[in-house]
Design an enzyme around this catalytic site. Structure first.
Site, PDB file in Angstrom:
ATOM      1  N   ASP A  53      20.542  14.678 -16.944  1.00 31.83           N
ATOM      2  CA  ASP A  53      19.659  14.296 -16.863  1.00 31.83           C
ATOM      3  C   ASP A  53      19.707  12.655 -17.646  1.00 31.83           C
ATOM      4  OD1 ASP A  53      18.392  16.245 -16.501  1.00 31.83           O
ATOM      5  OD2 ASP A  53      18.933  17.185 -18.453  1.00 31.83           O
ATOM      6  N   ALA A  76      18.790   9.711 -16.356  1.00 32.54           N
ATOM      7  CA  ALA A  76      18.185   9.180 -15.360  1.00 32.54           C
ATOM      8  C   ALA A  76      19.189   8.747 -13.786  1.00 32.54           C
ATOM      9  CB  ALA A  76      17.012   8.055 -16.570  1.00 32.54           C
ATOM     10  N   LYS A  77      19.589   8.715 -13.651  1.00 31.68           N
ATOM     11  CA  LYS A  77      20.815   9.066 -12.098  1.00 31.68           C
ATOM     12  C   LYS A  77      19.897   8.763 -11.157  1.00 31.68           C
ATOM     13  CE  LYS A  77      22.816  12.875 -12.346  1.00 31.68           C
ATOM     14  NZ  LYS A  77      22.398  13.217 -13.954  1.00 31.68           N
ATOM     15  N   GLY A  78      18.822   9.057 -11.062  1.00 30.19           N
ATOM     16  CA  GLY A  78      17.509   8.562 -10.248  1.00 30.19           C
ATOM     17  C   GLY A  78      16.694   7.888  -9.910  1.00 30.19           C
ATOM     18  N   GLY A 113      17.316  17.826 -11.671  1.00 29.32           N
ATOM     19  CA  GLY A 113      15.771  17.326 -11.095  1.00 29.32           C
ATOM     20  C   GLY A 113      15.068  16.481 -11.186  1.00 29.32           C
ATOM     21  N   HIS A 114      14.689  15.006 -10.350  1.00 23.58           N
ATOM     22  CA  HIS A 114      14.598  13.958 -11.062  1.00 23.58           C
ATOM     23  C   HIS A 114      12.811  13.553 -10.757  1.00 23.58           C
ATOM     24  CE1 HIS A 114      17.639  12.771  -7.949  1.00 23.58           C
ATOM     25  NE2 HIS A 114      16.573  12.886  -7.790  1.00 23.58           N
ATOM     26  N   GLN A 116      23.097  16.658 -12.347  1.00 24.88           N
ATOM     27  CA  GLN A 116      23.693  17.141 -13.315  1.00 24.88           C
ATOM     28  C   GLN A 116      24.714  16.216 -13.774  1.00 24.88           C
ATOM     29  OE1 GLN A 116      24.451  19.927 -11.372  1.00 24.88           O
ATOM     30  NE2 GLN A 116      22.401  19.502 -11.728  1.00 24.88           N
ATOM     31  N   GLY A 163      10.809  23.048 -17.810  1.00 24.82           N
ATOM     32  CA  GLY A 163       9.886  22.240 -18.873  1.00 24.82           C
ATOM     33  C   GLY A 163      10.336  22.464 -20.191  1.00 24.82           C
ATOM     34  N   ARG A 192      14.470  19.517 -24.249  1.00 21.88           N
ATOM     35  CA  ARG A 192      16.296  18.632 -24.183  1.00 21.88           C
ATOM     36  C   ARG A 192      16.344  18.940 -25.768  1.00 21.88           C
ATOM     37  NH1 ARG A 192      15.265  14.821 -19.780  1.00 21.88           N
ATOM     38  NH2 ARG A 192      14.419  16.723 -18.052  1.00 21.88           N
ATOM     39  N   ASP A 240      14.424   1.277 -24.267  1.00 19.58           N
ATOM     40  CA  ASP A 240      13.572   1.386 -24.565  1.00 19.58           C
ATOM     41  C   ASP A 240      13.324   2.371 -25.782  1.00 19.58           C
ATOM     42  OD1 ASP A 240      13.339   2.465 -21.695  1.00 19.58           O
ATOM     43  OD2 ASP A 240      11.240   3.486 -22.783  1.00 19.58           O
TER      44      ASP A 240
HETATM   45  P1  IMP Z   1      22.710  26.040 -14.400  1.00 16.05           P
HETATM   46  O1  IMP Z   1      23.113  24.654 -13.406  1.00 16.05           O
HETATM   47  O2  IMP Z   1      21.197  26.677 -14.171  1.00 16.05           O
HETATM   48  O3  IMP Z   1      23.804  27.975 -13.703  1.00 16.05           O
HETATM   49  O4  IMP Z   1      23.015  26.571 -15.460  1.00 16.05           O
HETATM   50  C1  IMP Z   1      24.215  25.874 -16.537  1.00 16.05           C
HETATM   51  C2  IMP Z   1      24.267  24.855 -17.593  1.00 16.05           C
HETATM   52  O5  IMP Z   1      23.824  23.681 -16.961  1.00 16.05           O
HETATM   53  C3  IMP Z   1      22.371  25.020 -18.634  1.00 16.05           C
HETATM   54  O6  IMP Z   1      22.911  24.375 -19.444  1.00 16.05           O
HETATM   55  C4  IMP Z   1      22.189  24.663 -18.170  1.00 16.05           C
HETATM   56  O7  IMP Z   1      20.786  23.730 -18.498  1.00 16.05           O
HETATM   57  C5  IMP Z   1      22.793  22.696 -17.476  1.00 16.05           C
HETATM   58  N1  IMP Z   1      22.411  22.151 -16.156  1.00 16.05           N
HETATM   59  C6  IMP Z   1      21.908  22.629 -14.965  1.00 16.05           C
HETATM   60  N2  IMP Z   1      21.253  21.788 -14.705  1.00 16.05           N
HETATM   61  C7  IMP Z   1      20.844  20.465 -15.347  1.00 16.05           C
HETATM   62  C8  IMP Z   1      20.398  19.619 -14.545  1.00 16.05           C
HETATM   63  O8  IMP Z   1      20.165  18.912 -13.492  1.00 16.05           O
HETATM   64  N3  IMP Z   1      19.907  18.474 -16.086  1.00 16.05           N
HETATM   65  C9  IMP Z   1      20.078  19.102 -17.011  1.00 16.05           C
HETATM   66  N4  IMP Z   1      21.265  20.386 -17.809  1.00 16.05           N
HETATM   67  C10 IMP Z   1      21.686  20.685 -16.462  1.00 16.05           C
END
Ligand code: IMP
Length: 428
Positions: free
Chosen positions: A13, A15-17, A40-41, A227, A305, A308, A336
């Site tokens: 998360d 903000a790579k997107g 997700g971004h 990730q 949702g 964090r 910011d």
């Molecule tokens: P999984 O990838 O769904 O197996 O989740 C494993 C861990 O990676 C968990 O702590 C998730 O919250 C975290 N995680 C998976 N994808 C993301 C992402 O895109 N951003 C932040 N944390 C992620």
């Protein structure tokens, strides 16, 4: 060398997107190579917001080819939903514009069912996954005998036989894990996945071969990490990690493109730290500053949702992420969000059992013992969202950036001061 890679150096998360989207027009091909619809971004493009999870940012840019490479795990239903959403707004995407590797693995209904049971049973030790069947699909990939790849969807007879064998085994496992678990039907899954296969077929191809030809013809490639480095299955904060190689190490295994093809690796960090799910987080803030960062930075998961967890910038963790990934330049995002704080802190060292270190612990129990040693810096009591060059920033904000770059031993490429494309400072 024709390729650029954008990798997160924290727990995702970062903000790579936005950075991928900014760089996309300077490239011909955008490649996703690990993870799945756990990522997700949100990209702001032409005044509109798009939420992307599996699709590379290239799909928003006409003329750019998007590749989902072999290291990705694909939930066909989620993929097709996301694609339809984009196509409804931007028009049809052809098989030549969006390529899916025939080697990528398929997320099946039993992956979701099994993960739901495992996470519920783990209670306090739950990983806190996104519940998208990511880990259970990668586990079958490593186990091989129960794995299904995208290429298998194009071989109906083989798929039918494989599903009969796999689903009868999975039903035994699901029942053993939970007496109330639903029993799955191989015939129903086959029928549903055959329908997906019809829609996916124009996109499924040997992307490794495509990428090798693209490099040979001097096409410019952009690798989009999902990730972050600290969630890497091998090098991250195991077991609180994702199931793929989410550091720079994953580019080559997940795409089939060798390391020497990567000319520039941009590591992305937030100006602070966040993580979702379980696991130790040394600089986590449980006070009003943590809540301020969460609210100001809108730190709620794009996919799930979930709020964090928020904390100060952890230079020990991020510089470890930078070393594993081998960064050339940094992007510091969401600067910011720290506007208006009286002072800001950066964790420059860890104290573990009374000893100071800048090494990142390899065991999660050691990480849980960390007492952060902070450098306290003056805050800046002004709005940075209109800054377009480094000299527009207050000197305290510049000092903050310099400290991060010094501790991570890499120069800045971009500083992001808001979600819009133009809210970006390009550093020389
Ligand atoms: P999984 O990838 O769904 O197996 O989740 C494993 C861990 O990676 C968990 O702590 C998730 O919250 C975290 N995680 C998976 N994808 C993301 C992402 O895109 N951003 C932040 N944390 C992620």
């Amino acid at each position: 060398m024709t390729a650029t890679a954008v990798i997160g150096l924290q727990w995702g998360d970062e903000a790579k997107g936005k950075i991928v989207d900014l760089l996309t027009d300077q490239h011909d091909v955008v490649v996703r190579y690990q993870g799945g619809n756990n990522a997700g971004h949100t990209v702001c493009f032409d005044g509109e917001k798009y939420k992307l999870s599996l699709l590379p940012a290239g799909v928003l840019h006409p003329g750019i080819v998007s590749v989902i490479a072999s290291g990705v795990v694909i939930n066909p239903e989620a993929f097709l939903d996301e694609l339809s959403g984009i196509e409804n707004r931007l028009g049809k995407t052809s098989g030549d514009e969006l390529l899916i590797s025939d080697r990528a693995h398929v997320i099946m209904p039993y992956h979701l069912a099994e993960e739901a049971i495992l996470e519920a049973r783990s209670k306090d030790n739950a990983i806190g996954t996104t519940m998208r069947g990511i880990g259970t699909c990668y586990r079958d990939k490593a186990g091989r005998s129960h794995a299904i790849r995208m290429g298998d969807l194009l071989h109906p007879d083989l798929l039918k036989t494989r599903l009969e064998e796999i689903v009868s085994f999975k039903n035994v496992v699901l029942k053993a894990l939970d007496a109330n678990a639903p029993q799955l039907s191989a015939a129903e899954i086959f029928e549903t996945y055959q329908k997906y296969a019809e829609r996916l077929a124009p996109h499924i191809t040997d992307t490794t071969s495509y990428l090798h030809k693209a490099i040979a013809t001097d096409k410019k490639l952009l690798f989009e990490g999902a990730q972050g480095s600290l969630l890497d299955i091998d090098h991250g904060t195991f077991p609180f990690v994702t199931s793929s190689s989410s550091s720079g190490a994953g580019i080559h295994s997940g795409s089939g493109v060798p390391e020497r093809a990567i000319g520039r690796l941009i590591g992305v960090v937030k100006a602070y730290t966040t993580r979702v799910g379980g696991g130790p987080f040394p600089t986590e803030l449980h006070d009003e500053i943590g809540q301020h960062i969460r609210d100001t930075g809108n730190e709620y998961g794009t996919v799930t949702g979930r709020p964090r967890r928020c904390g100060w910038f952890d230079a020990v963790a991020s510089s470890y992420g930078a070393r594993i990934s081998g960064v050339d330049h940094l992007t510091i995002a969401l600067l910011d969000v720290l506007d208006g704080l009286g002072e800001v802190q950066i964790c420059a060292e860890y104290e573990i059992d009374g000893e100071r270190t800048t090494d990142f612990p390899s065991h999660v129990e050691e990480l849980a013992k960390v007492k952060p040693v902070y450098k306290t810096l003056p805050g800046w009591n002004s709005d940075t969202t209109a800054a377009r060059k480094l000299s527009d920033l207050p000197s305290a904000a510049r000092g903050y950036i310099d400290t991060i770059c010094e501790l991570l031993d890499a120069p800045p490429a971009f500083i992001s001061v808001g979600p819009d494309r133009e809210q970006t400072i390009t550093c020389d």
